[in-house]
Design an enzyme around this catalytic site. Structure first.
Site, mmCIF file in Angstrom:
data_model
loop_
_atom_site.group_PDB
_atom_site.id
_atom_site.type_symbol
_atom_site.label_atom_id
_atom_site.label_comp_id
_atom_site.label_asym_id
_atom_site.label_seq_id
_atom_site.Cartn_x
_atom_site.Cartn_y
_atom_site.Cartn_z
ATOM 1 N N ASP A 258 50.122 25.363 60.821
ATOM 2 C CA ASP A 258 51.181 26.220 60.316
ATOM 3 C C ASP A 258 52.512 25.486 60.458
ATOM 4 O O ASP A 258 52.743 24.789 61.446
ATOM 5 C CB ASP A 258 51.218 27.540 61.103
ATOM 6 C CG ASP A 258 52.197 28.526 60.511
ATOM 7 O OD1 ASP A 258 52.525 28.364 59.317
ATOM 8 O OD2 ASP A 258 52.642 29.435 61.231
ATOM 9 N N HIS A 271 64.460 26.468 47.366
ATOM 10 C CA HIS A 271 63.006 26.320 47.170
ATOM 11 C C HIS A 271 62.637 24.921 46.684
ATOM 12 O O HIS A 271 61.522 24.457 46.937
ATOM 13 C CB HIS A 271 62.504 27.375 46.178
ATOM 14 C CG HIS A 271 62.537 28.761 46.729
ATOM 15 N ND1 HIS A 271 61.604 29.240 47.609
ATOM 16 C CD2 HIS A 271 63.420 29.770 46.530
ATOM 17 C CE1 HIS A 271 61.876 30.496 47.918
ATOM 18 N NE2 HIS A 271 62.998 30.854 47.272
ATOM 19 N N ASP A 275 59.701 22.860 48.355
ATOM 20 C CA ASP A 275 58.574 22.289 47.613
ATOM 21 C C ASP A 275 58.446 20.788 47.878
ATOM 22 O O ASP A 275 57.346 20.257 48.036
ATOM 23 C CB ASP A 275 58.768 22.539 46.117
ATOM 24 C CG ASP A 275 58.635 24.013 45.746
ATOM 25 O OD1 ASP A 275 58.117 24.786 46.576
ATOM 26 O OD2 ASP A 275 59.066 24.382 44.630
ATOM 27 N N ASP A 301 53.050 28.417 53.182
ATOM 28 C CA ASP A 301 53.403 27.255 54.000
ATOM 29 C C ASP A 301 52.163 26.650 54.657
ATOM 30 O O ASP A 301 52.273 25.871 55.574
ATOM 31 C CB ASP A 301 54.443 27.648 55.068
ATOM 32 C CG ASP A 301 53.953 28.803 55.952
ATOM 33 O OD1 ASP A 301 52.858 29.314 55.671
ATOM 34 O OD2 ASP A 301 54.662 29.166 56.899
#
Length: 301
Positions: A258, A271, A275, A301
């Site tokens: 994670d 964003h 990305d 994620d």
């Protein structure tokens, strides 16, 4: 009278009677000959008339036969010419059709030797129709199994085109080494009496369809941003590994990662930056992966 002088006096009467009988016989004979002559002339005249009538009849029948024969010959000639014109037009339409369709068409004789290739077949096989004529189908039309890469032979003899519409995609190997995914079908050609006179093989290019299918399949099982397998594909592979572990007694490792504070990157830098971070992290992790490993993106994620 000279005869009567030399005859005895007592026989004169007999001589006269004999001469009278002779004259009567000659007269009767002349009458008989005259009557027979008239009958003969009449018969000859009737026979001549009958012969003339017969000749006229024969001549009339002959003329009618000639006219009938000429009419029949004219009709037959016209019908033959019409049939030839129809066949010529049918041939022209067939050639135009074969030149216009997008499928490749190869015609074979009963022994499986090539007789004709349309322009599409010429383009994909690399053979001109004149060059390919008389050659076996396996030489001109070489198809290869997609999985094994081995050439798929055609049946020999009268079954050369008998594979039918097998519905499987194969690779067509062109004369100059070009490969193309195609699907083909074949059918026999019979004459009016049902005898096999040849085969026709039809194939069409499915490379674009195959690419689209592969693309759709890839999109259904991969993450569009990172190119990693998605949750659905990962779960399918995980289920296979669990089944294999139970059956073979093998062990597998599972690692779940994670990214902490990933939302902060998105909120502060946008964003696009988030990305980019995911793609760079994917590149770094894939460089550490083995061929048997699976790296998946399960969520945001």
């Amino acid at each position: 009278e000279e005869l009567l002088r030399v005859v005895r006096p007592g026989g004169e009467l007999l001589v006269r009677d004999g001469m009278r009988a002779h004259d009567e016989f000659q007269s009767s004979l002349h009458q008989l000959v005259d009557s027979k002559r008239e009958a003969t002339l009449t018969a000859i005249s009737q026979a001549g008339k009958a012969m003339r009538d017969a000749l006229l009849l024969v001549a009339g029948v002959g003329i009618l036969v000639l006219f009938a024969g000429g009419w029949i010959a004219s009709m037959v000639t016209r019908r033959i010419a019409r049939s030839e014109n129809d066949l010529f037009r049918e041939k022209e339409r067939a050639e135009v059709t074969l030149h216009s369709i997008a499928d490749g068409v190869i015609t074979l004789d009963a022994e499986g030797n090539v007789e004709y290739l349309n322009p599409v077949a010429e383009e994909y096989t690399g053979w001109k129709s004149e060059e390919a004529k008389g050659r076996p189908l396996d030489v001109v039309y070489q198809i290869v199994d997609e999985q094994t890469g081995k050439q798929i032979p055609h049946p020999g003899g009268h079954e050369v085109g008998g594979r039918g519409a097998h519905g499987m995609t194969v690779q067509l190997l062109g004369r100059h080494g070009h490969m193309c995914a195609v699907r083909d079908s074949s059918a026999p050609i019979h004459d009016g009496e049902g005898h096999l006179v040849g085969w026709v093989v039809v194939f069409h290019d499915v490379s674009q369809i195959q690419q689209m299918a592969q693309q759709l399949s890839w999109q259904a099982s991969h993450d569009p941003l990172t190119g990693l397998v998605n949750r659905r594909e990962f779960e399918r592979r995980l289920a296979q590994l669990i089944d294999a572990a139970g059956a073979d007694g093998r062990q597998h490792a599972l690692l779940y990662m994670d990214l902490d504070n990933f939302k902060t990157v998105n909120d502060t830098c946008g964003h696009v930056a988030g990305d980019e971070l995911l793609m760079q992290l994917t590149t770094v992790m894939q460089s550490r992966m083995r061929g048997s490993d699976t790296l998946a993106r399960l969520g945001g994620d």
